[in-house]
Design a protein around this motif. Structure first.
Motif, PDB file in Angstrom:
ATOM      1  N   LEU A  72       0.828  -1.207   0.000  1.00  0.00           N
ATOM      2  CA  LEU A  72       0.000   0.000   0.000  1.00  0.00           C
ATOM      3  C   LEU A  72       0.863   1.258   0.000  1.00  0.00           C
ATOM      4  CD1 LEU A  72      -2.731  -1.082   2.585  1.00  0.00           C
ATOM      5  CD2 LEU A  72      -2.985  -0.899   0.105  1.00  0.00           C
ATOM      6  N   HIS A  73       1.985   1.198   0.696  1.00  0.00           N
ATOM      7  CA  HIS A  73       2.882   2.353   0.773  1.00  0.00           C
ATOM      8  C   HIS A  73       3.601   2.596  -0.555  1.00  0.00           C
ATOM      9  CE1 HIS A  73       5.579   5.254   2.683  1.00  0.00           C
ATOM     10  NE2 HIS A  73       6.595   4.620   2.133  1.00  0.00           N
ATOM     11  N   GLY A  77       0.826   4.857  -2.339  1.00  0.00           N
ATOM     12  CA  GLY A  77       1.151   6.068  -1.612  1.00  0.00           C
ATOM     13  C   GLY A  77       0.551   6.184  -0.226  1.00  0.00           C
ATOM     14  N   TYR A  78       0.115   5.067   0.373  1.00  0.00           N
ATOM     15  CA  TYR A  78      -0.423   5.129   1.730  1.00  0.00           C
ATOM     16  C   TYR A  78       0.695   5.491   2.713  1.00  0.00           C
ATOM     17  CZ  TYR A  78      -4.895   2.738   0.749  1.00  0.00           C
ATOM     18  OH  TYR A  78      -6.146   2.399   0.305  1.00  0.00           O
ATOM     19  N   PRO A  79       0.446   6.373   3.674  1.00  0.00           N
ATOM     20  CA  PRO A  79       1.389   6.521   4.792  1.00  0.00           C
ATOM     21  C   PRO A  79       1.466   5.194   5.543  1.00  0.00           C
ATOM     22  CG  PRO A  79      -0.207   8.319   4.753  1.00  0.00           C
ATOM     23  CD  PRO A  79      -0.698   7.294   3.775  1.00  0.00           C
ATOM     24  N   TRP A  80       2.604   4.948   6.204  1.00  0.00           N
ATOM     25  CA  TRP A  80       2.772   3.666   6.904  1.00  0.00           C
ATOM     26  C   TRP A  80       1.649   3.416   7.905  1.00  0.00           C
ATOM     27  CZ3 TRP A  80       5.466   0.145   4.801  1.00  0.00           C
ATOM     28  CH2 TRP A  80       6.661   0.425   4.121  1.00  0.00           C
ATOM     29  N   GLY A 176      12.314   2.615   9.224  1.00  0.00           N
ATOM     30  CA  GLY A 176      12.174   2.587  10.669  1.00  0.00           C
ATOM     31  C   GLY A 176      10.760   2.840  11.142  1.00  0.00           C
ATOM     32  N   ASP A 177      10.079   3.817  10.532  1.00  0.00           N
ATOM     33  CA  ASP A 177       8.698   4.109  10.910  1.00  0.00           C
ATOM     34  C   ASP A 177       7.782   2.927  10.610  1.00  0.00           C
ATOM     35  OD1 ASP A 177       9.297   6.602  11.853  1.00  0.00           O
ATOM     36  OD2 ASP A 177       8.740   7.658  10.011  1.00  0.00           O
ATOM     37  N   GLY A 178       7.997   2.320   9.441  1.00  0.00           N
ATOM     38  CA  GLY A 178       7.167   1.185   9.076  1.00  0.00           C
ATOM     39  C   GLY A 178       7.335   0.030  10.041  1.00  0.00           C
TER      40      GLY A 178
END
Length: 294
Positions: A72-73, A77-80, A176-178
């Motif tokens: 999706l990301h 373009g989905y944010p995590w 890292g965020d993901g």
């Protein structure tokens, strides 16, 4: 429908006749005697579909949360955070609803399907009560011979065979965020046999490759699952019955997307500010009560 004298059962019969006829004709044009329809958002409409089509069955597929969030990301373009939330909400709904459908539902994991296509598909075809055909494994050739477009809805490729290499591809795209946000899925992922650090499943979800509603019922009933199934996710805005406020909101979102009006200032309402002060446990209980049928 009530204003023109139809009952709910009458409406369901009309819908069954209309849509059933459309899809039956589509199948017959291709020499098929059975039809199926695949739309991911149907996860939110299983109860209604089961009632409108009392003889239908459901086939669900789940995939590692890291793979779904990454897809999706990267592709859409989905944010995590939104990608992780999507997996949590849709997978919780799928398992929860599937647990109530007994022998009308079959669930398989994407990773099992891709790495062991023949045994998984043989089980699935047998569950459907259909004869086995080797063409099931060469679907891309069948589509090519039919003249199907190479890329269809959802950027799906109809002209490519199953690719086991896709199973682990997501491990190189998480930042890292993901990875931090992915930890939110740990309990539900574990129920489905996934380890967040491993691309392939590490545990089965049933005695065979295809899980049925009975298997899902056992998963939901297990006290050690760590998943709160009572407060199921609310359908997304576009997948729930529309109220006047919902319609106004959708119109505004469409206008913002078209550049006709500026985005609304994000000022929390009084009810939102009050809700934020309620302890999380109480908040979940209130949400469950709101969703209870009246």
């Amino acid at each position: 429908y009530g204003r023109i004298g139809l009952s709910r059962d009458d409406l369901d019969a009309e819908l069954r006749s209309f849509y059933g006829r459309l899809f039956a004709q589509f199948a017959a044009q291709r020499g098929a005697t059975r039809w199926g329809e695949k739309t991911p958002f149907h996860t939110w409409h299983v109860v209604r579909l089961a009632r409108v089509f009392p003889d239908c069955v459901f086939v669900g597929t789940v995939r590692h949360p890291g793979a779904v969030a990454s897809s999706l990301h990267e592709r859409f373009g989905y944010p995590w955070e939104q990608g992780v939330r999507h997996w949590m909400r849709s997978t919780t709904e799928l398992v929860h609803r599937g647990s109530r459908l007994a022998d009308r539902v079959a669930l398989c994991r994407y990773e099992d399907l891709v790495t062991e296509p023949q045994p998984v598909l043989r089980e699935l075809v047998a569950w459907l009560g259909e004869p086995w055909s080797e063409q099931v494994l060469s679907f891309h050739e069948v589509h090519r011979d039919r003249g199907t477009a190479g890329e269809v809805e959802g950027r799906t490729r109809s002209d490519q065979p199953l690719d086991p290499g896709r199973v682990a591809r997501w491990t190189g795209t998480l930042d890292g965020d993901g990875r931090r946000l992915l930890r939110r899925t740990a309990a539900l992922a574990r129920v489905l046999g996934y380890d967040l650090d491993e691309p392939l499943p590490v545990a089965p979800i049933s005695d065979v490759r295809i899980a049925t509603g009975a298997d899902l019922t056992a998963l939901v009933a297990a006290p050690e699952s760590g998943v709160d199934w009572r407060a199921g996710p609310r359908p997304t805005l576009e997948n729930r019955p529309m109220r006047s406020d919902d319609i106004k909101r959708l119109r505004r979102l469409a206008a913002v997307g078209a550049g006709r009006v500026p985005p609304a200032r994000s000022r929390p309402s009084w009810s939102r500010r009050a809700k934020d002060r309620v302890p999380p446990g109480v908040r979940r209980r209130l949400a469950a009560l709101r969703r209870r049928p009246r």
